[in-house]
Design a protein around this motif. Structure first.
Motif, PDB file in Angstrom:
ATOM      1  N   LEU A 287       1.817   8.591   5.035  1.00  0.00           N
ATOM      2  CA  LEU A 287       3.228   8.898   5.284  1.00  0.00           C
ATOM      3  C   LEU A 287       4.003   8.975   3.968  1.00  0.00           C
ATOM      4  O   LEU A 287       4.690   9.968   3.682  1.00  0.00           O
ATOM      5  N   PHE A 288       3.859   7.940   3.137  1.00  0.00           N
ATOM      6  CA  PHE A 288       4.667   7.905   1.919  1.00  0.00           C
ATOM      7  C   PHE A 288       4.110   8.820   0.822  1.00  0.00           C
ATOM      8  O   PHE A 288       4.866   9.365   0.021  1.00  0.00           O
ATOM      9  N   ALA A 289       2.795   8.997   0.790  1.00  0.00           N
ATOM     10  CA  ALA A 289       2.217   9.942  -0.183  1.00  0.00           C
ATOM     11  C   ALA A 289       2.717  11.357   0.098  1.00  0.00           C
ATOM     12  O   ALA A 289       3.056  12.114  -0.817  1.00  0.00           O
ATOM     13  N   SER A 290       2.761  11.726   1.361  1.00  0.00           N
ATOM     14  CA  SER A 290       3.249  13.072   1.712  1.00  0.00           C
ATOM     15  C   SER A 290       4.751  13.189   1.481  1.00  0.00           C
ATOM     16  O   SER A 290       5.235  14.196   0.960  1.00  0.00           O
ATOM     17  N   LEU A 291       5.479  12.148   1.889  1.00  0.00           N
ATOM     18  CA  LEU A 291       6.941  12.217   1.796  1.00  0.00           C
ATOM     19  C   LEU A 291       7.403  12.314   0.340  1.00  0.00           C
ATOM     20  O   LEU A 291       8.232  13.159  -0.011  1.00  0.00           O
ATOM     21  N   VAL A 292       6.857  11.470  -0.514  1.00  0.00           N
ATOM     22  CA  VAL A 292       7.331  11.449  -1.903  1.00  0.00           C
ATOM     23  C   VAL A 292       7.009  12.762  -2.611  1.00  0.00           C
ATOM     24  O   VAL A 292       7.733  13.190  -3.515  1.00  0.00           O
ATOM     25  N   THR A 293       5.935  13.433  -2.178  1.00  0.00           N
ATOM     26  CA  THR A 293       5.570  14.701  -2.807  1.00  0.00           C
ATOM     27  C   THR A 293       6.267  15.892  -2.148  1.00  0.00           C
ATOM     28  O   THR A 293       5.951  17.033  -2.454  1.00  0.00           O
ATOM     29  N   GLY A 294       7.234  15.607  -1.269  1.00  0.00           N
ATOM     30  CA  GLY A 294       8.114  16.666  -0.787  1.00  0.00           C
ATOM     31  C   GLY A 294       7.840  17.191   0.611  1.00  0.00           C
ATOM     32  O   GLY A 294       8.524  18.117   1.056  1.00  0.00           O
ATOM     33  N   ASN A 295       6.856  16.624   1.282  1.00  0.00           N
ATOM     34  CA  ASN A 295       6.466  17.146   2.595  1.00  0.00           C
ATOM     35  C   ASN A 295       7.159  16.406   3.737  1.00  0.00           C
ATOM     36  O   ASN A 295       7.129  15.171   3.769  1.00  0.00           O
ATOM     37  N   PRO A 296       7.716  17.133   4.711  1.00  0.00           N
ATOM     38  CA  PRO A 296       8.200  16.474   5.924  1.00  0.00           C
ATOM     39  C   PRO A 296       7.007  15.921   6.694  1.00  0.00           C
ATOM     40  O   PRO A 296       5.937  16.523   6.683  1.00  0.00           O
ATOM     41  N   VAL A 297       7.189  14.776   7.329  1.00  0.00           N
ATOM     42  CA  VAL A 297       6.058  14.099   7.965  1.00  0.00           C
ATOM     43  C   VAL A 297       6.305  13.894   9.457  1.00  0.00           C
ATOM     44  O   VAL A 297       7.366  13.402   9.857  1.00  0.00           O
ATOM     45  N   ILE A 298       5.320  14.282  10.248  1.00  0.00           N
ATOM     46  CA  ILE A 298       5.332  13.975  11.683  1.00  0.00           C
ATOM     47  C   ILE A 298       4.346  12.830  11.899  1.00  0.00           C
ATOM     48  O   ILE A 298       3.180  12.930  11.520  1.00  0.00           O
ATOM     49  N   VAL A 299       4.852  11.740  12.469  1.00  0.00           N
ATOM     50  CA  VAL A 299       4.026  10.545  12.667  1.00  0.00           C
ATOM     51  C   VAL A 299       3.603  10.477  14.137  1.00  0.00           C
ATOM     52  O   VAL A 299       4.450  10.374  15.019  1.00  0.00           O
TER      53      VAL A 299
ATOM     54  N   GLY B 178      -1.939   7.804  13.529  1.00  0.00           N
ATOM     55  CA  GLY B 178      -2.113   6.357  13.395  1.00  0.00           C
ATOM     56  C   GLY B 178      -3.241   5.809  14.246  1.00  0.00           C
ATOM     57  O   GLY B 178      -3.765   6.495  15.131  1.00  0.00           O
ATOM     58  N   CYS B 179      -3.611   4.569  13.960  1.00  0.00           N
ATOM     59  CA  CYS B 179      -4.693   3.941  14.726  1.00  0.00           C
ATOM     60  C   CYS B 179      -4.160   2.735  15.490  1.00  0.00           C
ATOM     61  O   CYS B 179      -3.030   2.297  15.304  1.00  0.00           O
ATOM     62  N   ASN B 180      -4.971   2.212  16.386  1.00  0.00           N
ATOM     63  CA  ASN B 180      -4.591   1.127  17.274  1.00  0.00           C
ATOM     64  C   ASN B 180      -4.470  -0.202  16.542  1.00  0.00           C
ATOM     65  O   ASN B 180      -3.571  -1.001  16.813  1.00  0.00           O
ATOM     66  N   THR B 181      -5.378  -0.432  15.597  1.00  0.00           N
ATOM     67  CA  THR B 181      -5.530  -1.783  15.055  1.00  0.00           C
ATOM     68  C   THR B 181      -4.613  -2.093  13.860  1.00  0.00           C
ATOM     69  O   THR B 181      -4.222  -3.227  13.661  1.00  0.00           O
ATOM     70  N   PHE B 182      -4.333  -1.088  13.042  1.00  0.00           N
ATOM     71  CA  PHE B 182      -3.446  -1.297  11.892  1.00  0.00           C
ATOM     72  C   PHE B 182      -2.408  -0.179  11.859  1.00  0.00           C
ATOM     73  O   PHE B 182      -2.447   0.700  11.002  1.00  0.00           O
ATOM     74  N   PRO B 183      -1.476  -0.227  12.812  1.00  0.00           N
ATOM     75  CA  PRO B 183      -0.556   0.910  12.954  1.00  0.00           C
ATOM     76  C   PRO B 183       0.248   1.204  11.692  1.00  0.00           C
ATOM     77  O   PRO B 183       0.476   2.368  11.367  1.00  0.00           O
ATOM     78  N   THR B 184       0.644   0.164  10.955  1.00  0.00           N
ATOM     79  CA  THR B 184       1.446   0.424   9.753  1.00  0.00           C
ATOM     80  C   THR B 184       0.562   0.516   8.500  1.00  0.00           C
ATOM     81  O   THR B 184       0.680   1.457   7.729  1.00  0.00           O
ATOM     82  N   TRP B 185      -0.342  -0.446   8.329  1.00  0.00           N
ATOM     83  CA  TRP B 185      -1.160  -0.508   7.103  1.00  0.00           C
ATOM     84  C   TRP B 185      -1.909   0.800   6.877  1.00  0.00           C
ATOM     85  O   TRP B 185      -1.996   1.302   5.756  1.00  0.00           O
ATOM     86  N   ASN B 186      -2.476   1.363   7.943  1.00  0.00           N
ATOM     87  CA  ASN B 186      -3.271   2.572   7.776  1.00  0.00           C
ATOM     88  C   ASN B 186      -2.448   3.858   7.832  1.00  0.00           C
ATOM     89  O   ASN B 186      -2.967   4.925   7.511  1.00  0.00           O
ATOM     90  N   SER B 187      -1.195   3.777   8.254  1.00  0.00           N
ATOM     91  CA  SER B 187      -0.373   4.992   8.339  1.00  0.00           C
ATOM     92  C   SER B 187       0.591   5.148   7.170  1.00  0.00           C
ATOM     93  O   SER B 187       0.904   6.275   6.767  1.00  0.00           O
ATOM     94  N   TYR B 188       1.055   4.023   6.640  1.00  0.00           N
ATOM     95  CA  TYR B 188       2.056   4.115   5.565  1.00  0.00           C
ATOM     96  C   TYR B 188       1.562   4.912   4.349  1.00  0.00           C
ATOM     97  O   TYR B 188       2.327   5.713   3.787  1.00  0.00           O
ATOM     98  N   PRO B 189       0.329   4.692   3.870  1.00  0.00           N
ATOM     99  CA  PRO B 189      -0.061   5.416   2.652  1.00  0.00           C
ATOM    100  C   PRO B 189       0.058   6.933   2.799  1.00  0.00           C
ATOM    101  O   PRO B 189       0.641   7.599   1.952  1.00  0.00           O
TER     102      PRO B 189
ATOM    103  N   ARG C  18       0.829  -1.206   0.000  1.00  0.00           N
ATOM    104  CA  ARG C  18       0.000   0.000   0.000  1.00  0.00           C
ATOM    105  C   ARG C  18       0.870   1.266   0.000  1.00  0.00           C
ATOM    106  O   ARG C  18       0.519   2.275  -0.604  1.00  0.00           O
ATOM    107  N   ALA C  19       2.008   1.180   0.679  1.00  0.00           N
ATOM    108  CA  ALA C  19       2.923   2.322   0.706  1.00  0.00           C
ATOM    109  C   ALA C  19       3.537   2.555  -0.674  1.00  0.00           C
ATOM    110  O   ALA C  19       3.611   3.690  -1.162  1.00  0.00           O
ATOM    111  N   LEU C  20       3.942   1.460  -1.287  1.00  0.00           N
ATOM    112  CA  LEU C  20       4.555   1.567  -2.613  1.00  0.00           C
ATOM    113  C   LEU C  20       3.544   2.114  -3.627  1.00  0.00           C
ATOM    114  O   LEU C  20       3.882   2.919  -4.506  1.00  0.00           O
TER     115      LEU C  20
END
Lengths: 548, 548
Positions: free
Chosen positions: A212-224, A199-210, A151-153
Motif C-alpha cells: 500500500l505505502f510503496a505504491s502510494l509514495v511512488t504516486g499510484n492510487p491504491v485499491i485495498v 490482503g490476507c486473513n492472518t496479518f491484515p495490516t502487516w502484510n498489506s501496508y508495505p 514495515r510501512a515506513l
C-alpha cells in the motif's frame, strides 16, 4: 504541510542503509507509552463499529456487504459498501494526476502523516486485528500496530530513496566546436498506474501496508481489497489515509476500500487493464495464478513456503527447545514464517546435556511445547485462536500424515468460550514422504524428520526450499563448519537464515529496518520487504530537455 | 587487482546521481586521442578475422557456423563455434559461485577493466560494427565504441549502487528485560542466475552492453546471442571479457558467445528453465513473445515505437529543418530513436520566416534532407548502408502508403560499390490512416501528417505513444504554453521529450549519464537505460543472523 514528519522520514532513510535496530513506533501496548486511556478508547472505538455500517465517505450505491466473524467467537456484523469495480478504477485514475504532480517529497510526508495517525490509533486497530485474524491481543497490537507501521515506513523510505536517486533536473554541458552545447533537463517521476493490494486473513495490516505505502509514495492510487474475513483493520486504515489525503488537499480516492464477498472481486480487479500493480499475500495457488494472468500488471506476491529447521547440535539444549516451542506455538503456527519441517539426524545430536537420540529431541520439543502451553489462560495469550475452519481441518487431519509426537489439544479460552483454540501438533515423517513435507501445512502443524546426517539435512533444506520456497530457515549447531555450510545452503536456496536462536529472538520474527522478510530468491516471494526490487517498477522517470 | 579502475567507478557513481554531462571515453575517433597508429591497427585487427574461424577459447565441437555479410558489400566469412545449449548453460552455472562469492566490489572493478580493454580496441570494434550494422565509420566508432562503453559503465554503476545500498553486515541491538538482544547480521548479494542477452542487427554493442554488464556486475553469468547479421562486434567483446575474467582468476565461462544460425537458438535459450534473465532488443512481435513465454526469467525488452515530432511553431525555421533532416538521415533512419511521425497543423505554422503552410513545411523538410545528402560521398558518411533486405523492402514499399513528399534516392557508395544506400523517403499521410502510422516502419521512412491543430497533434502524440510506445518525442514551439502542454502529453504517455532542437543536439541521440534511453512507462521498453528498475531483480539479498 506535514513538514514535521521530515525527521521521521530522514531517520527511516538512514536506517534502511545501516540496517541496525531502529523503530519509529514503540511496540509496547502500554497506555503509559500511548497515553492515558488509550487502551480503553481503542477498545471503545473498535466496539463502536460492531453491528453497523462502517462510516465511510467512499461513493457507494448504499448496498452493503461484509460478514466478518471473530475467531474468538464474536459476530462483528460490520457492513461495508458493495464495490463497483468501474467506479473504483475511474475514481483512482481521476485522483492520480494531482498526486503525481505533488512530487516525491510531498507524497512521502503525507504518507508518513498517514502512518502517524494510524499509530495513534494502534489500540483500535489492534482490537480489529485480534478479532479478524485470531491473534492474541498483545501480538495483534505489536504485529498489527507498530511492527506493521515500521514495515510501512520502511517501504516509504525505500520508495522515496528510489525516486530521489535521480536528480529532478540537470544542466548538461558538452564541449563543441564554438559554444558548448548546453541543455536544461527535467526528470519527472511518473507512477505506473492504479495499484491493487490483496490482503490476507492472518496479518491484515502487516502484510498489506508495505505494498500500500510503496505504491502510494511512488504516486499510484491504491485499491485495498481485504480478505473477506479480515476487513475491519484495513477499513480503518483506509479511512485514516483518506482523511489525511483530504486534509492535505488531495482526492481521498487515492486510497479506496474494495470489499470482497466471495464474488471473484480480486480476480476482476487484478486483471483489469487499468490495474498496473498488484500486491498479494496468500496461497501459492492464487499467487501463481496472479503472476501468470495479471500480465498487464507488475505483480508482487508472498506465497507459501517450507520453513525449515536443521538441528545438528547445540550448546543450549533447553534454550533451543524453548525457542522452538515458542516459534511453533506463537499464533498457533499461523505465521508465514513459522517453522514446519524440523530436520534432525536419525542418529541423534550432541548437546550440552549429552547426546540426545532423535526420539529424545522430538520428545524434547513436544515437552517444551506442552510446558509452554500447559496453563490454558496463559496459552491462549500466545496461541490466539485459529483464523478459519481450513486451519482447523488441517490440524485435525495432521495425525494421518505420520506418527504423532505431540497431539494437538483443544483449549478453552477463559474470556471467549466460543474461540477455536488448538495447540500445535507435531508429526514424525519419514524423509521418503516428500509428498507430505514438500507442501505447506499452514497452521500449528510441524514435522520432525529423521535424516541420515546433518549434511543430508542441509541438502534437503537446499533442495526443498529452492524448489518450493521458504520465508525462513534456521539451524542449530556448535560447529562453525556446519554453520558455514548452512549459510551456504541457505544462500544458494535463497532463504534468510537464523543461527542458534536460543533466547528472545525467534525465527518467525523479522525486525523492520534490519531483517529482510522473504528474499525474492526462492519461489515463496517475488521480492523482500523491503528491498530496491520491491519498489522499482512502481514508477518510472520521464525526461524533458531543452536548450538553455 | 584492477584497483586502478576504482576512480572510474567512483566518477560513474557520482555521474548517475547528478546526470550532468560526463563521459569516461572520448568519442573522437582520432588517433591523437586513442594513440598513434590506433586506427590502422584497429582496421588490421578487423581484417585479420575475415574468412577464418574466430579465435576463441570457448569449448566447441569444432563445428562452425556464421554467414555475416557487410551491408557495404563485403563477405565477412567469419566462422564461430556452433553452440551446444546444454554445455553453455552448464558452463555458466559452474562459473557462478566464485563470481558471486567475489562480491560487488571485485565484480565491479573487473567489469570496468573489461570496458577499459574494450575501449582500447574501439577502432577494431568500430570496423566490426560498421560492417555488420551498415553504420558509416564515424558513427560506428562513436555509437559502437565510446557511447556503448559509457552506457555499459552506467549500467555497472547502477548495478553497483543497488547492490551496495544495503550494508553487507549490521550489528543489531534491541533493549530487552535484562541484557539487550544483540545480533550480528550478514547480507549477501546473490545473483538471479544465468542471463541471456539477445543482440540486434543495427546496434550490436550499444544495445547489448547494458544488459550484459548489468547482469555481470550483479553476479550473473551471461550468454550473449548476437543477431545472425551482427556477430563479430559481440564476438570480439565477449573474447575481451573472457580474457579479463581469466586474468582475474575467474572462469571465462561467465561470458559466453552463442551464435544463432536461424535455428531458434534465442527461443531455446530464453525459455530454458535455468535462464533467469533475458535482455532483448528488437521487434515488438518477438519482444512480446518473450515477455509472455520466458516466464521463468526476468525479461527486459526494447521494442519498436512511434517516435513522434510535433511542429507548432519555431523561432528558427532553418535550424529546425536542418535538425530534422539530420535526424531523418543519420544511419538512414535505422535508429530505434529516429523520428517517424511528424505532426504538423494542416493550417501551417508560424516561423521566424513568416507563416508557412503545411505543404511548405513538408517541402522544407524534404529540401533540407535533399541538400544534406546532395553530395554522394558526403551523404554515405551520414546514412551508412541499409542493414538488411527487410529495410530495403520497406523503403521500396513506402510510396504506396500515401503521397510522396520526398523520394528515396539510391546512392552509389564511392568506396563500396555493392553497398545498398538509400536516402529517406517522406510520405504525406492523412490523420485518418492510423493503419499506416501506428505501426513502426523501421528505416528511412517518415510520415508528415496534417493534423487539425497543435492540440490535436499533442492528443495524437499522447494516444499513439501510450498505445504503441515510443523511445523519443520532439516538439517545436515558440509558445511556453504549448511546450508545457507537450511536456504534459509526453509525460502522461511516458515518453522522453526534446524541445526545440535546432542545433547540434538531435532527438535520436541520448547521452549516457544524463539522458535516459526509453522510459519503461510506455510499451516500447520495460525500463530505461539505465534506471534502478533496470538493475533491480537481477540480484537478491539473502541474510544470515546469529547472536553476537
Amino acid at each position: 504541510m506535514f513538514e514535521t514528519n521530515r525527521e521521521t522520514l530522514d531517520r527511516a532513510l538512514s536506517a534502511i542503509a545501516d540496517r541496525g535496530y531502529w523503530s519509529a513506533y514503540p511496540e509496547s501496548p502500554s497506555p503509559r507509552v500511548y497515553g492515558e486511556g488509550s487502551a480503553e478508547r481503542g477498545k471503545e472505538a473498535f466496539e463502536s463499529y460492531l453491528g453497523k455500517a462502517f462510516p465511510t465517505d467512499q461513493a457507494s450505491s448504499g448496498d452493503l456487504v461484509g460478514a466478518e466473524r471473530s475467531p474468538f467467537g464474536i459476530e462483528l456484523g460490520v457492513a461495508y459498501p458493495r464495490p463497483d469495480t468501474g467506479a473504483l478504477i475511474a475514481a483512482a485514475k481521476a485522483a492520480l494526476p494531482a498526486w503525481r504532480d505533488a512530487g516525491p517529497d510531498t507524497r512521502a510526508l503525507v504518507s508518513v502523516e498517514i502512518l502517524r495517525r494510524i499509530n495513534e490509533r494502534s489500540f483500535e486497530i489492534a482490537n480489529a486485528v485480534q478479532h479478524t485474524s485470531g491473534q492474541a491481543f498483545v501480538m495483534a497490537f505489536q504485529a498489527g500496530g507498530p511492527h506493521a507501521q515500521d514495515r510501512a515506513l520502511e517501504a516509504i523510505a525505500y520508495g522515496y530513496a528510489a525516486m530521489t536517486s535521480t536528480s529532478p533536473s540537470a544542466r548538461w554541458e558538452k564541449p563543441a566546436k564554438g559554444d558548448p552545447l548546453v541543455m536544461e533537463k527535467k526528470f519527472t517521476v511518473v507512477p505506473r498506474g492504479v495499484a491493487l493490494v490483496i490482503g490476507c486473513n492472518t496479518f491484515p495490516t502487516w502484510n498489506s501496508y508495505p505494498g500500500l505505502f510503496a505504491s502510494l509514495v511512488t504516486g499510484n492510487p491504491v485499491i485495498v481489497k481485504p480478505h473477506p474475513r479480515a476487513i475491519l483493520p484495513l477499513a480503518i486504515s483506509v479511512a485514516i489515509a483518506r482523511e489525511v489525503l483530504a486534509e492535505a488537499g488531495f482526492d481521498p480516492a487515492l486510497v479506496q476500500l474494495a470489499v470482497e464477498e466471495g464474488t471473484g472481486l480480486a480476480t476482476e480487479l487484478a486483471t483489469h487493464p487499468d490495474v498496473r500493480i498488484v500486491d498479494f499475500t496468500g496461497s501459492t495457488t492464487y499467487g501463481d495464478w496472479l503472476e501468470a494472468n495479471a500480465r498487464q500488471a507488475l505483480v508482487h506476491t508472498e506465497k507459501a513456503g517450507l520453513n525449515t529447521v536443521v538441528i545438528d547440535s547445540t550448546g543450549s539444549y533447553k534454550g533451543m527447545l524453548g525457542n522452538l516451542a515458542f516459534s511453533l506455538s506463537l499464533y498457533s503456527g499461523q505465521m508465514c514464517t513459522a517453522p514446519q519441517n524440523i530436520l534432525i539426524p536419525a542418529g541423534g545430536i550432541d548437546t550440552d546435556e549429552g547426546h540426545k537420540s532423535f526420539d529424545e529431541v522430538a520428545a524434547g520439543i513436544a515437552g517444551a511445547v506442552s510446558r509452554l502451553l500447559g496453563d490454558d489462560a496463559r496459552a491462549v495469550e500466545l496461541t490466539g485462536a485459529l483464523a478459519n475452519p481450513d486451519v482447523l481441518a488441517r490440524v485435525e487431519g495432521a495425525p494421518a500424515l505420520g506418527e504423532v509426537v505431540l497431539e494437538s489439544r483443544s483449549v478453552k479460552h477463559p474470556a471467549f468460550p466460543e474461540a477455536t483454540v488448538r495447540t500445535p501438533v507435531i508429526v514424525k515423517v519419514d524423509p521418503s514422504r516428500a509428498d507430505v513435507y514438500t507442501s505447506e501445512h499452514f497452521g500449528p502443524i510441524s514435522f520432525v524428520i529423521p535424516v541420515e546426517s546433518t549434511e543430508a539435512a542441509l541438502g534437503l533444506l537446499h533442495d526443498t526450499v529452492a524448489a518450493n520456497g521458504a520465508l525462513t530457515a534456521s539451524v542449530y549447531s556448535t560447529s562453525d563448519e556446519v554453520l558455514d555450510a548452512a549459510e551456504k545452503a541457505a544462500m544458494e536456496a535463497g532463504v534468510n537464515l537464523s543461527c542458534n536462536l536460543t533466547g528472545g529472538v525467534f525465527v518467525n520474527q523479522s525486525a523492520a529496518f534490519s531483517d529482510f522478510h522473504g528474499s525474492g530468491a526462492n519461489p515463496a516471494a517475488t521480492a523482500s520487504l523491503t528491498d530496491p526490487g520491491y519498489v522499482a517498477g512502481r514508477f518510472h522517470v520521464v525526461q524533458s530537455r531543452r536548450h538553455a
